[in-house]
Design a protein around this motif. Structure first.
Motif, PDB file in Angstrom:
ATOM      1  N   GLY A 191     -11.641 -21.153  26.320  1.00 36.14           N
ATOM      2  CA  GLY A 191     -10.534 -21.153  27.269  1.00 36.14           C
ATOM      3  C   GLY A 191     -10.276 -19.736  27.769  1.00 36.14           C
ATOM      4  N   PRO A 192      -9.098 -19.495  28.354  1.00 36.88           N
ATOM      5  CA  PRO A 192      -7.960 -20.416  28.467  1.00 36.88           C
ATOM      6  C   PRO A 192      -8.215 -21.540  29.472  1.00 36.88           C
ATOM      7  N   ILE A 193      -7.313 -22.534  29.456  1.00 30.50           N
ATOM      8  CA  ILE A 193      -7.401 -23.660  30.376  1.00 30.50           C
ATOM      9  C   ILE A 193      -6.745 -23.229  31.682  1.00 30.50           C
ATOM     10  N   ASN A 194      -7.573 -22.837  32.643  1.00 26.60           N
ATOM     11  CA  ASN A 194      -7.058 -22.265  33.888  1.00 26.60           C
ATOM     12  C   ASN A 194      -6.667 -23.348  34.896  1.00 26.60           C
ATOM     13  N   ARG A 195      -5.814 -22.968  35.838  1.00 26.03           N
ATOM     14  CA  ARG A 195      -5.385 -23.865  36.911  1.00 26.03           C
ATOM     15  C   ARG A 195      -6.074 -23.458  38.208  1.00 26.03           C
ATOM     16  N   TYR A 196      -6.459 -24.448  38.985  1.00 28.85           N
ATOM     17  CA  TYR A 196      -7.224 -24.187  40.209  1.00 28.85           C
ATOM     18  C   TYR A 196      -6.440 -23.352  41.216  1.00 28.85           C
ATOM     19  N   ASN A 197      -5.143 -23.621  41.356  1.00 31.80           N
ATOM     20  CA  ASN A 197      -4.358 -22.894  42.355  1.00 31.80           C
ATOM     21  C   ASN A 197      -4.148 -21.428  41.969  1.00 31.80           C
ATOM     22  N   LEU A 198      -4.409 -21.080  40.721  1.00 31.28           N
ATOM     23  CA  LEU A 198      -4.248 -19.694  40.278  1.00 31.28           C
ATOM     24  C   LEU A 198      -5.591 -18.958  40.219  1.00 31.28           C
ATOM     25  N   LEU A 199      -6.555 -19.509  39.480  1.00 30.22           N
ATOM     26  CA  LEU A 199      -7.847 -18.836  39.345  1.00 30.22           C
ATOM     27  C   LEU A 199      -8.834 -19.262  40.427  1.00 30.22           C
TER      28      LEU A 199
END
Length: 517
Positions: free
Chosen positions: A171-179
């Motif tokens: 991880g970390p478990i990333n979010r599409y709108n951020l990364l």
């Protein structure tokens, strides 16, 4: 690929050179290529699984996004009643897509992760990072499903985000709108970011190799021992070593991942925030593995807590037990379900289920009894905002967390309870910690152990001091940059020297603990 190997270093340098030398518009293509090369080293099977997960969620999200867009376009055309009917029809269609997407992604993950329990063997190995990219894919789909943002139209850009190589191990478990959006932007070579990234990698490597790897076998010596008569003092030390080992291993690995991402000009969300300075168990889990906690909150806790049945349960509690219970009981039930799922996510073994249930129940009872605790503090004239009370809460939380580690770290549940009982009823004398003959029976060559402990202690003190600064909102890196060149280079070289020294004592790279999940 080991994150501190010559192969990975060469791979990273070549990837960075291509990334910054190529036209900025296609930098994301360089990341995609680097991801493919990274996976080539891990086996074609690993690539097949992540590609399947990405294909399924990408097209499922495209269908859900198209249905959202179609409904939005019809809002102005239809009457209120017709729009309401169309909205219900769209919801049914979206739910069918949701079920299909979950069936494939969660089904594959559950099968690979838990089939060994039923067939009684270890014939199936988990594909690299499957838990993390599965959760990441589901998060993307759910955000599109809930109209948080538009679906990505280019599969390769989406796949570059899902398969970004640093995050796949733990991880970390990333979010599409951020990364994901960052990866599509252009990034110029920034020496300060490179320097900060290297510093993060070195600091993380010190945690991993000069603390975690040196403690790993020592923790195993104590907690995997078949000696059920072991004095509680030794068990307690074993649990404390486990607490340090687990934090150093996981947060150290995450620091290295964040540092690698920063080399590419990408900023991931932090996964740890000084968890052992937490003043309650609930706050501890808001600071530990933050991305998993946030994922569970957004995609499990809220969907459960906000269901009509749970809302009706809250109203029933409000009528029969009062406003406090009406407010907290639905959240407590949802929270217990979340922690049970987190326990099961760690593994199908019973001890993980008990560990999850323990955390969920402690937090639930803490919320339920909060008015009683407040009343008790008032009766005893305790200033809840005093430094003494703050320190007491930190120590109390540390104690509660470490009780949970008995079930997390010891696979045999019956032995977990025996060791826990021995800790409180057969503690023994602290002098045992100074008895070389007794320690040799547990750890083997004690002189070798003492050398390791010195290195671990020095490294742990550094981590603790840095954590204290961070807890007090002080940016350690910026403070170091203000110092003269001698002190700056000392700050760079100390972690490096400790890592190099650790290789003299480590029995080998133990791998990253959370990579197995």
């Amino acid at each position: 690929m080991n994150l501190l190997s010559n192969t990975f270093a060469a791979f990273l340098i070549i990837s960075l050179a291509c990334y910054y030398l190529c036209p900025k518009k296609i930098q994301w293509c360089c990341l995609l290529a680097a991801n493919a090369v990274f996976y080539a080293f891990t086996g074609i099977g690993n690539f097949a699984f992540i590609f399947l997960s990405s294909i399924v969620t990408f097209f499922a999200a495209r269908i859900a996004g198209t249905l959202n867009d179609r409904l939005k376009a019809k809002k102005q055309e239809l009457s209120k009643e017709d729009f309401k009917s169309e909205k219900q029809k769209t919801l049914v269609q979206k739910r069918l897509v949701l079920v299909a997407m979950l069936f494939v992604n969660v089904g594959v993950l559950a099968y690979l992760k838990y089939i060994n329990v039923f067939i009684g063997s270890k014939t199936l190995l988990l594909p690299l990072g499957i838990s993390y990219y599965t959760f990441q894919s589901i998060a993307y789909f759910m955000d599109v499903y809930n109209s948080k943002y538009q679906h990505e139209r280019n599969f390769l850009k989406y796949f570059a985000f899902i398969s970004f190589f640093p995050q796949l191990i733990m991880g970390p478990i990333n979010r599409y709108n951020l990364l994901g959006k960052q990866m599509q932007e252009s990034h110029s070579f920034d020496f300060e970011k490179i320097k900060h990234g290297v510093m993060l990698i070195l600091f993380g490597a010190m945690k991993k190799y000069a603390i975690a790897d040196l403690l790993c076998s020592r923790v195993t010596d104590v907690l995997n021992s078949s000696n059920t008569q072991m004095p509680g003092v030794i068990i307690a030390v074993g649990i404390l070593m486990y607490a340090v080992y687990q934090y150093a291993d996981f947060s150290g690995g995450i620091d290295m991942v964040l540092g690698i991402a920063e080399l590419f000009g990408l900023e991931m969300q932090p996964n740890f925030k000084q968890p052992y300075f937490s003043t309650s168990l609930a706050k501890f889990w808001q600071r530990w593995h933050i991305s998993l906690g946030a994922w569970m909150r957004d995609y499990v806790f809220y969907p459960i807590a906000l269901t009509k049945k749970m809302q009706d349960f809250g109203k029933w509690c409000n009528v029969h037990f009062g406003k406090h219970f009406g407010r907290v009981l639905p959240a407590c039930v949802a929270n217990i379900i979340v922690f049970v799922l987190v326990g099961v996510w760690h593994g199908p073994e019973l001890h993980f289920l008990i560990w999850g249930l323990y955390n969920g129940l402690v937090i639930a009872f803490s919320d339920i009894l909060s008015p009683a605790f407040a009343k008790l503090n008032q009766i005893l004239h305790i200033n809840e905002k005093s430094r003494g009370m703050h320190l007491f809460r930190i120590l109390r939380t540390f104690f509660i967390v470490n009780i949970g580690w008995y079930f997390d770290s010891i696979a045999d549940v019956s032995k977990s309870f025996i060791f826990l009982k021995n800790t409180f009823t057969k503690f023994g004398s602290l002098k045992l910690l100074l008895n070389r003959d007794y320690l040799i029976t547990i750890f083997g060559h004690i002189s070798y152990f003492e050398s390791q402990i010195i290195l671990v202690t020095v490294s742990t003190i550094i981590v603790f001091v840095v954590s204290v600064y961070k807890e007090n909102k002080i940016d350690v890196y910026k403070e170091i940059q203000k110092k003269n060149i001698a002190l700056r280079w000392l700050a760079y070289y100390i972690p490096l020297i400790l890592v190099i020294l650790s290789f003299s004592f480590a029995s080998g790279d133990s791998g990253f603990m959370y990579a197995q999940f």
